[in-house]
Write an enzyme that holds these catalytic residues in place. Structure first.
Site, mmCIF file in Angstrom:
data_model
loop_
_atom_site.group_PDB
_atom_site.id
_atom_site.type_symbol
_atom_site.label_atom_id
_atom_site.label_comp_id
_atom_site.label_asym_id
_atom_site.label_seq_id
_atom_site.Cartn_x
_atom_site.Cartn_y
_atom_site.Cartn_z
ATOM 1 N N HIS A 100 63.907 145.441 81.040
ATOM 2 C CA HIS A 100 64.106 146.918 82.423
ATOM 3 C C HIS A 100 65.345 147.613 82.205
ATOM 4 C CE1 HIS A 100 61.754 143.208 83.666
ATOM 5 N NE2 HIS A 100 60.900 143.747 84.299
ATOM 6 N N ASP A 103 68.141 145.555 83.118
ATOM 7 C CA ASP A 103 68.646 144.513 82.537
ATOM 8 C C ASP A 103 69.603 144.543 81.523
ATOM 9 O OD1 ASP A 103 65.794 143.344 83.695
ATOM 10 O OD2 ASP A 103 65.133 143.435 81.621
HETATM 11 C C1 XLS Z 1 57.039 139.842 86.685
HETATM 12 C C2 XLS Z 1 56.488 140.900 86.317
HETATM 13 C C3 XLS Z 1 57.762 141.246 84.402
HETATM 14 C C4 XLS Z 1 57.081 142.762 83.677
HETATM 15 C C5 XLS Z 1 58.088 143.372 83.702
HETATM 16 O O1 XLS Z 1 56.307 138.846 87.237
HETATM 17 O O2 XLS Z 1 56.098 139.583 84.322
HETATM 18 O O3 XLS Z 1 58.498 141.252 85.036
HETATM 19 O O4 XLS Z 1 56.662 141.641 82.431
HETATM 20 O O5 XLS Z 1 58.268 144.198 84.246
#
Ligand code: XLS
Ligand code: CA
Ligand code: CA
Length: 440
Positions: A100, A103
């Site tokens: 993201h 991150d």
């Molecule tokens: C959360 C999601 C998230 C997505 C990406 O539950 O798994 O991490 O994979 O935004």
């Protein structure tokens, strides 16, 4: 150069008999399985958020795992995360990563400052990708953590929030293109509702589609030729997420003419939260020609949360890889470990053990799936079960030749048909699966 995972060398394949905890027993990256190298069949990816950022915080307690990698200034911490991420991918032979926007660089006071931080860190990521020969599997925007997204992003009741989310997504798409990513994910963080008493569901869903259409249009205009993905999830954090499960998402994408640009990114733990098996969600996507990518993890049978555990259940990984192979394998997608170590597993070695466990579980799953297919008993049982559709009345129904009147005539002439039913042989088939799994 500073080493972050000290004392841990490159993890080697040592075969099933090895008891070395820092070795692979089933994952042999360059071994050919089913005509392709394992690393190409599995396309493992590191999830930047859990691995480089997640510190074990949960709703009952603060973090247990320090992830500042020896730095204290925010941008220095995030640079150190980048170096540590590539060191880890190199040691584990993980070829891809996913992130993201928030991150990889810390959010600043203003959007423009946040964007310049992203420019700086993505330059570093680009250099590290070249140095270590690693690729970006997909990028995404975190439109759920900041308080501005308390009511959602693309489905927010307030247009300013929608605009801010669009700006963030535009930048995340630019970063994905800059780093050569072949995927861009929409996971509906807070795209859902807590109560219908305050919600205009129709407008929210239409706005979500508007945002996705704008994203596609913009991404294609700057040369993105990969796949967009929606990642289904039924609940958490909202009580009802709009992207509930594969079937719901496919209906939404088709209604809005988005199904040519989007596929699904299916997460195991989200499938179980929706009351489905992981294989069910994959099968729906495969059947509809919408299979794209996987977020690999597992939940806990006794905790109804999104626990994002590293996957170790071989029945699940085998049936997952069976669906992946039957879908024709990964193209732009791959297998992202959207998984975190438990709060009590707080050392750097725990991360390495966790990835080894997950990678070996999928490598073994791939080996089992290939054996299931080569063995042929299950596939031939299924095709035999449906053989009445190949000729006679079955073929006439499929071709459209037989209509209601012809079928009535056929049924009247035939009389009772219970005798045509054959056993489903479920227990026999489950035992075939076991015999293949444990004959390795
Ligand atoms: C959360 C999601 C998230 C997505 C990406 O539950 O798994 O991490 O994979 O935004
Ligand atoms: Ca996920
Ligand atoms: Ca999850």
């Amino acid at each position: 150069m500073k080493e972050f995972f000290e004392g841990i060398g490159k993890i080697a394949y040592e075969g099933p008999k090895s008891t070395n905890p820092l070795a692979f027993r089933y994952y042999n990256p360059d071994e050919i399985i089913g005509g392709k190298k394992m690393r190409e069949q599995l396309k493992f990816a590191l999830s930047y958020w859990h691995t480089m950022c997640g510190d074990g915080t949960d709703m009952f307690g603060r973090g247990t795992f320090v992830k500042t990698f020896g730095e204290s200034e925010p941008m220095e911490v995030y640079k150190a995360k980048a170096y540590a991420a590539f060191e880890l991918m190199d040691k584990l032979s993980v070829d891809y990563y996913c992130f993201h926007d928030r991150d990889i660089a810390p959010e600043a006071e203003t959007l423009s400052e946040s964007n310049s931080r992203l420019d700086e860190i993505s330059d570093l990521l680009s250099d590290l990708m070249k140095k270590y020969d690693k690729k970006l599997l997909w990028g995404t925007a975190n439109c759920f953590n900041h308080p501005r997204y308390m009511h959602g992003a693309g489905t927010a009741p307030n247009a300013d929030v929608f605009a801010f989310a669009a700006a963030q997504i535009k930048k995340a798409i630019e970063l994905t293109v800059k780093l050569g990513g072949k995927g861009y994910v929409f996971w509906g963080g807070r795209e859902g509702y807590e109560t219908l008493l305050n919600t205009d569901m129709g407008l929210e869903l239409d706005n979500m589609a508007r945002l996705m259409k704008m994203a596609v249009e913009y991404a294609r205009s700057i040369g993105f030729d990969g796949d967009f993905y929606v990642e289904p999830k039924p609940k958490e954090p909202t009580k009802h997420q709009y992207d509930f499960d594969s079937a719901t998402v496919i209906g939404f994408l088709r209604k809005n003419g988005l199904d040519k640009d989007f596929k699904l990114n299916i997460e195991a733990n989200h499938a179980t939260l929706a009351g489905h098996t992981f294989q069910h969600e994959l099968r729906v996507a495969r059947t509809e020609g919408m299979f794209g990518s996987i977020d690999a993890n597992q939940g806990d049978m006794l905790i109804g949360w999104d626990t994002d555990q590293f996957p170790t259940n071989i029945y699940d990984t085998a049936l997952c890889m069976y669906e992946v192979i039957k879908s024709g394998g990964f193209t732009n997608g791959g297998l992202n470990f959207d998984a975190k170590t438990r709060r009590g597993s707080f050392t750097p070695e725990d991360i390495v053990y966790a990835y080894i466990a997950g990678m070996d579980a999928f490598a073994l799953g791939l080996r089992v799936a290939e054996k299931l297919i080569a063995d042929g008993r299950i596939d031939s049982f299924v095709s035999d079960r449906y053989s009445s559709w190949n000729s006679g009345i079955g073929a006439d129904i499929i071709s459209g030749k037989a209509k209601m009147a012809e079928l009535e005539k056929y049924a009247l002439e035939k009389g009772e048909v219970a005798a045509s039913c054959k056993s489903g042989r479920q227990e026999y088939l489950e035992n075939v699966m076991n015999s293949i799994m444990f004959s390795l």
